[in-house]
Design a protein around this motif. Structure first.
Motif, short mmCIF file in Angstrom:
data_model
loop_
_atom_site.label_atom_id
_atom_site.label_comp_id
_atom_site.label_asym_id
_atom_site.label_seq_id
_atom_site.Cartn_x
_atom_site.Cartn_y
_atom_site.Cartn_z
N ILE A 137 18.67 -22.19 53.14
CA ILE A 137 18.56 -21.23 54.54
C ILE A 137 18.23 -22.07 55.58
O ILE A 137 18.53 -21.94 56.66
CB ILE A 137 17.54 -20.16 54.39
CG1 ILE A 137 17.79 -19.15 53.36
CG2 ILE A 137 17.32 -19.28 55.66
CD1 ILE A 137 19.38 -18.35 53.61
N THR A 138 17.24 -22.98 55.30
CA THR A 138 16.69 -23.79 56.40
C THR A 138 17.75 -25.04 56.85
O THR A 138 18.14 -25.11 58.15
CB THR A 138 15.63 -24.80 56.01
OG1 THR A 138 14.43 -23.64 55.58
CG2 THR A 138 14.95 -25.67 57.07
N CYS A 139 18.68 -25.35 56.04
CA CYS A 139 19.78 -26.17 56.22
C CYS A 139 20.65 -25.42 57.22
O CYS A 139 21.40 -25.93 57.99
CB CYS A 139 20.34 -26.88 54.98
SG CYS A 139 19.39 -28.18 54.12
N LEU A 140 21.25 -24.20 56.55
CA LEU A 140 22.06 -23.45 57.52
C LEU A 140 21.47 -23.00 58.82
O LEU A 140 22.43 -23.08 59.91
CB LEU A 140 22.38 -22.29 56.64
CG LEU A 140 23.30 -22.43 55.37
CD1 LEU A 140 23.33 -21.04 54.73
CD2 LEU A 140 24.64 -22.82 55.56
N ILE A 141 20.35 -22.94 59.00
CA ILE A 141 19.83 -22.37 60.30
C ILE A 141 19.74 -23.83 61.19
O ILE A 141 20.37 -23.75 62.39
CB ILE A 141 18.45 -21.97 60.31
CG1 ILE A 141 18.53 -20.47 59.72
CG2 ILE A 141 17.79 -21.98 61.72
CD1 ILE A 141 17.01 -20.07 59.49
N SER A 142 19.74 -25.00 60.63
CA SER A 142 19.67 -26.21 61.36
C SER A 142 21.07 -26.51 61.79
O SER A 142 21.18 -26.99 63.04
CB SER A 142 18.90 -27.44 60.54
OG SER A 142 19.60 -27.80 59.40
N LEU A 201 10.53 -22.60 42.02
CA LEU A 201 11.43 -23.67 42.26
C LEU A 201 12.68 -23.10 42.76
O LEU A 201 13.38 -23.76 43.79
CB LEU A 201 11.65 -24.69 41.17
CG LEU A 201 12.52 -25.73 41.24
CD1 LEU A 201 11.68 -26.61 42.15
CD2 LEU A 201 12.69 -26.52 39.87
N ILE A 202 13.29 -22.25 42.13
CA ILE A 202 14.57 -21.57 42.57
C ILE A 202 14.19 -21.16 44.10
O ILE A 202 15.25 -21.19 44.77
CB ILE A 202 15.21 -20.59 41.51
CG1 ILE A 202 15.41 -21.22 40.51
CG2 ILE A 202 16.38 -19.85 42.10
CD1 ILE A 202 15.44 -20.32 39.23
N LEU A 203 13.42 -20.45 44.23
CA LEU A 203 12.99 -19.80 45.37
C LEU A 203 12.69 -20.81 46.73
O LEU A 203 13.14 -20.79 47.72
CB LEU A 203 11.53 -18.97 45.42
CG LEU A 203 11.28 -17.96 46.74
CD1 LEU A 203 12.32 -17.15 46.88
CD2 LEU A 203 9.94 -17.37 46.63
N LEU A 204 12.29 -22.06 46.15
CA LEU A 204 12.24 -23.13 47.05
C LEU A 204 13.65 -23.91 47.53
O LEU A 204 14.09 -24.02 48.67
CB LEU A 204 11.09 -24.30 46.62
CG LEU A 204 11.03 -25.44 47.33
CD1 LEU A 204 10.54 -25.10 48.54
CD2 LEU A 204 10.65 -26.50 46.41
N PHE A 205 14.47 -23.75 46.61
CA PHE A 205 15.87 -24.35 46.77
C PHE A 205 16.62 -23.20 47.65
O PHE A 205 17.38 -23.63 48.46
CB PHE A 205 16.65 -24.59 45.58
CG PHE A 205 16.31 -25.84 44.79
CD1 PHE A 205 16.17 -26.89 45.28
CD2 PHE A 205 16.01 -25.55 43.57
CE1 PHE A 205 15.72 -28.08 44.77
CE2 PHE A 205 15.67 -26.81 42.61
CZ PHE A 205 15.39 -28.04 43.43
N PHE A 206 16.47 -21.93 47.46
CA PHE A 206 17.05 -21.02 48.18
C PHE A 206 16.49 -21.10 49.61
O PHE A 206 17.13 -20.98 50.68
CB PHE A 206 16.63 -19.64 47.67
CG PHE A 206 17.42 -18.46 48.52
CD1 PHE A 206 18.66 -18.25 48.62
CD2 PHE A 206 16.44 -17.61 49.40
CE1 PHE A 206 19.09 -17.37 49.42
CE2 PHE A 206 17.07 -16.61 50.12
CZ PHE A 206 18.38 -16.53 50.18
N PHE A 207 15.15 -21.11 50.01
CA PHE A 207 14.55 -21.35 51.43
C PHE A 207 15.02 -22.71 52.02
O PHE A 207 15.52 -22.79 53.16
CB PHE A 207 13.09 -21.30 51.39
CG PHE A 207 12.75 -19.96 51.51
CD1 PHE A 207 13.19 -18.71 52.22
CD2 PHE A 207 11.71 -19.39 50.26
CE1 PHE A 207 12.78 -17.50 52.05
CE2 PHE A 207 11.35 -18.18 50.27
CZ PHE A 207 11.98 -17.28 50.89
N SER A 208 15.44 -23.79 51.15
CA SER A 208 15.69 -25.12 51.65
C SER A 208 17.24 -24.65 52.02
O SER A 208 17.66 -25.24 53.16
CB SER A 208 15.82 -26.13 50.47
OG SER A 208 16.58 -27.13 50.87
#
Length: 88
Positions: free
Chosen positions: A68-73, A59-66
């Motif tokens: 990263i996705t927000c920062l890239i967008s 779940l923490i890994l999912l939040f981390f990738f989320s």
């Protein structure tokens, strides 16, 4: 008349910056907005607290990738149009 056609055609100019220089420039572009920087720090702090208190590491890994996705967008949103990056 056609003297400009004698030379080599360069579609994309090579940048003089190194990879680290390019990444630093793009990071500063995103970090210039204080709201994004503050929200990113809050989100990282919350993820760290979850890591200490929770056993659901996926779940923490999912939040981390989320994050990263927000920062890239956001990075894509603030990019200006250029000959190489035409959409802006």
């Amino acid at each position: 008349i056609f003297n400009f056609l004698k030379g080599t055609i360069h579609l994309f100019r090579k940048s003089q910056r190194s990879l680290v220089g390019k990444l630093t420039h793009e990071f500063r572009l995103v970090a210039a907005d204080r709201r994004v920087t503050v929200l990113t720090m809050i989100r990282l702090l919350c993820s760290f607290c979850r890591l200490l208190l929770c056993t659901l590491h996926f779940l923490i890994l999912l939040f981390f990738f989320s994050l990263i996705t927000c920062l890239i967008s956001y990075w894509v949103m603030v990019k200006k149009p250029s000959p190489v990056y035409s959409f802006g």
